[in-house]
Design an enzyme around this catalytic site. Structure first.
Site, PDB file in Angstrom:
ATOM      1  N   ARG A 194     -13.719  -8.485   1.067  1.00 23.48           N
ATOM      2  CA  ARG A 194     -12.282  -8.257   0.838  1.00 23.48           C
ATOM      3  C   ARG A 194     -11.523  -9.559   1.120  1.00 23.48           C
ATOM      4  NH1 ARG A 194     -10.247  -3.145   1.265  1.00 23.48           N
ATOM      5  NH2 ARG A 194      -8.395  -4.108   0.356  1.00 23.48           N
ATOM      6  N   ASP A 216     -17.029   7.686  -2.181  1.00 27.37           N
ATOM      7  CA  ASP A 216     -15.826   7.488  -1.374  1.00 27.37           C
ATOM      8  C   ASP A 216     -15.532   8.804  -0.662  1.00 27.37           C
ATOM      9  OD1 ASP A 216     -13.509   6.360  -0.315  1.00 27.37           O
ATOM     10  OD2 ASP A 216     -12.307   6.702  -2.117  1.00 27.37           O
ATOM     11  N   CYS A 231     -16.289   1.762   0.080  1.00 26.65           N
ATOM     12  CA  CYS A 231     -15.116   0.947   0.434  1.00 26.65           C
ATOM     13  C   CYS A 231     -14.700   1.116   1.892  1.00 26.65           C
ATOM     14  CB  CYS A 231     -13.955   1.270  -0.500  1.00 26.65           C
ATOM     15  SG  CYS A 231     -13.286   2.931  -0.289  1.00 26.65           S
ATOM     16  N   GLN A 277     -10.003  -3.910  -3.870  1.00 26.11           N
ATOM     17  CA  GLN A 277     -11.307  -3.449  -3.385  1.00 26.11           C
ATOM     18  C   GLN A 277     -12.386  -3.694  -4.450  1.00 26.11           C
ATOM     19  OE1 GLN A 277     -12.216  -1.645  -0.311  1.00 26.11           O
ATOM     20  NE2 GLN A 277     -14.191  -2.294  -1.121  1.00 26.11           N
ATOM     21  N   ARG A 308       0.888  -1.189   0.000  1.00 27.39           N
ATOM     22  CA  ARG A 308       0.000   0.000   0.000  1.00 27.39           C
ATOM     23  C   ARG A 308       0.908   1.215   0.000  1.00 27.39           C
ATOM     24  NH1 ARG A 308      -5.419   1.504   3.362  1.00 27.39           N
ATOM     25  NH2 ARG A 308      -6.186   0.134   1.723  1.00 27.39           N
ATOM     26  N   HIS A 368      -7.230   1.047  -6.616  1.00 25.17           N
ATOM     27  CA  HIS A 368      -7.471   0.144  -5.478  1.00 25.17           C
ATOM     28  C   HIS A 368      -8.134  -1.130  -6.034  1.00 25.17           C
ATOM     29  CE1 HIS A 368      -7.805  -1.159  -1.498  1.00 25.17           C
ATOM     30  NE2 HIS A 368      -8.717  -0.345  -1.011  1.00 25.17           N
TER      31      HIS A 368
HETATM   32  N1  NVA Z   1      -9.784   7.004  -1.559  1.00 21.19           N
HETATM   33  C1  NVA Z   1      -9.463   6.499  -0.255  1.00 21.19           C
HETATM   34  C2  NVA Z   1      -9.718   5.029  -0.176  1.00 21.19           C
HETATM   35  C3  NVA Z   1      -9.437   4.408   1.179  1.00 21.19           C
HETATM   36  C4  NVA Z   1      -9.615   2.929   1.179  1.00 21.19           C
HETATM   37  C5  NVA Z   1      -8.009   6.810   0.064  1.00 21.19           C
HETATM   38  O1  NVA Z   1      -7.156   6.652  -0.834  1.00 21.19           O
HETATM   39  O2  NVA Z   1      -7.716   7.235   1.169  1.00 21.19           O
HETATM   40  N1   CP Z   2     -11.269  -0.009   1.943  1.00 18.89           N
HETATM   41  C1   CP Z   2     -10.046  -0.102   2.486  1.00 18.89           C
HETATM   42  O1   CP Z   2      -9.055  -0.364   1.788  1.00 18.89           O
HETATM   43  O2   CP Z   2     -10.016   0.065   3.819  1.00 18.89           O
HETATM   44  P1   CP Z   2      -8.706   0.249   4.721  1.00 18.89           P
HETATM   45  O3   CP Z   2      -8.098   1.565   4.377  1.00 18.89           O
HETATM   46  O4   CP Z   2      -9.208   0.172   6.125  1.00 18.89           O
HETATM   47  O5   CP Z   2      -7.757  -0.877   4.405  1.00 18.89           O
END
Ligand code: NVA
Ligand code: CP
Length: 318
Positions: A302, A234, A274, A132, A102, A129
């Protein structure tokens, strides 16, 4: 050797193959029959950003598949002190069987994968992502909202119409990839200046021509949601955009998925998010906790979708 970095690089057949694996492994799991095809395999999970669901689902998933998960926060490893990605990738990759990363720029993932001797999975980047989205499509299939490309056990409603409301971020980009590869109709409603990445949008138009999908940029959330089977949104400020929170709350104020907006969708429409979700901003408490919300079903998927990804990558490596 395959990696799982973005749905842009997956064919429709590959996406369906991963989902088939996920569905089979989920069914076996629910019958207490554990698929142990990753016995003694080690998944390193590197996080340069926070996570709840991604961490827990990958870690629980690899254990349930007979392997072991190793959580590595970039705060604790040399990567966080500036060690080059290419050194980290070769060192970690020489000791484990798979890596989940990540991170911020998609290029960091691409570089990691380039140097890694083992498969790499995108656990979220600023651009995409994809893990997801497989969980999201699995949830749609289980709710009967899918294209009958494969024989699933639920009745289906025809071509899915998905409305994405809000920020043109990594989730919007990923929906563009999923919808255009699979052949859905995707309606996007994003404020001016917050549309998805232009290159990704053009790619999605190109993919949709081949798949029979339809990507529509709508002038308002109301238009996007009208008759949709799936409504999704989101956060307005993604990880790394904390400084923009206040200004974004003003810009996005008309993009909240609330009960009035949800009422414009198809009668049986579902709501997906998500997570993490910000109640009273991109979604109202009533919609998030309401009858049409499938967000916890989605979150649990997930676990199952990612088992499909790990087993598929492992098989492709063997
Ligand atoms: N768009 C959000 C998704 C989190 C799972 C982020 O990148 O923070
Ligand atoms: N949706 C998602 O990826 O959640 P987290 O940021 O908690 O991993």
């Amino acid at each position: 050797m395959k990696h799982f970095l973005t749905l842009r690089d997956c064919s429709k057949e590959e996406i369906l193959d991963i989902l088939d694996l996920a569905i089979t492994i989920k069914q076996e799991f629910l019958q207490n029959r554990l698929n142990t095809s990753m016995q003694n395999k080690i998944l390193a999970m590197i996080f340069e950003k926070n996570s709840t669901r991604t961490r827990v689902s990958f870690e629980a998933g690899i254990y349930q598949l007979g392997g072991m998960g190793m959580f590595l926060s970039s705060k604790d490893i040399q990567l966080g002190r500036g060690e080059p990605i290419k050194d980290t990738a070769r060192a970690i990759g020489s000791m484990v069987d798979m890596v989940m990363l990540r991170t911020y720029a998609q290029e960091r993932l691409e570089e990691f994968a380039h140097y890694s001797p083992v498969p790499v999975i995108n656990g979220l980047s600023d651009l995409f992502h994809p893990a997801q989205l497989l969980a999201d499509y699995l949830t749609m299939i289980e709710c009967g909202i899918y294209l009958p490309d494969r024989a699933y056990n639920t009745p289906h409603i025809g071509v899915p119409k998905v409305a994405y409301i809000g920020d043109g971020n990594n989730m919007a980009n990923s929906w563009l990839m999923l919808a255009s590869k699979m052949g859905f109709e995707l309606r996007l409603a994003c404020p001016d200046g917050y549309m998805p990445d232009e290159k990704i949008l053009s790619l999605a138009f190109e993919f949709a021509k081949k798949s029979g999908g339809n990507i529509i940029v709508c002038p308002s959330p109301q238009e996007a949601v009208s008759g949709a089977n799936v409504v999704t949104t989101d956060t307005w400020a993604s990880m790394g955009q904390e400084d923009e929170k206040e200004i974004r709350q003003k810009i996005f104020k008309d993009y909240c998925v609330d009960e009035d907006l949800m009422a414009k969708a198809a009668k049986q429409a579902i709501f997906l998010h998500c997570f993490p979700a910000y109640r009273g901003q991109e979604v109202s408490e009533g919609v998030l906790e309401g009858k049409q919300s499938r967000v916890f079903h989605e979150a649990q998927n997930r676990l199952h979708a990612q088992k499909g990804i790990m087993v598929w990558l492992h098989k492709n490596r063997a």
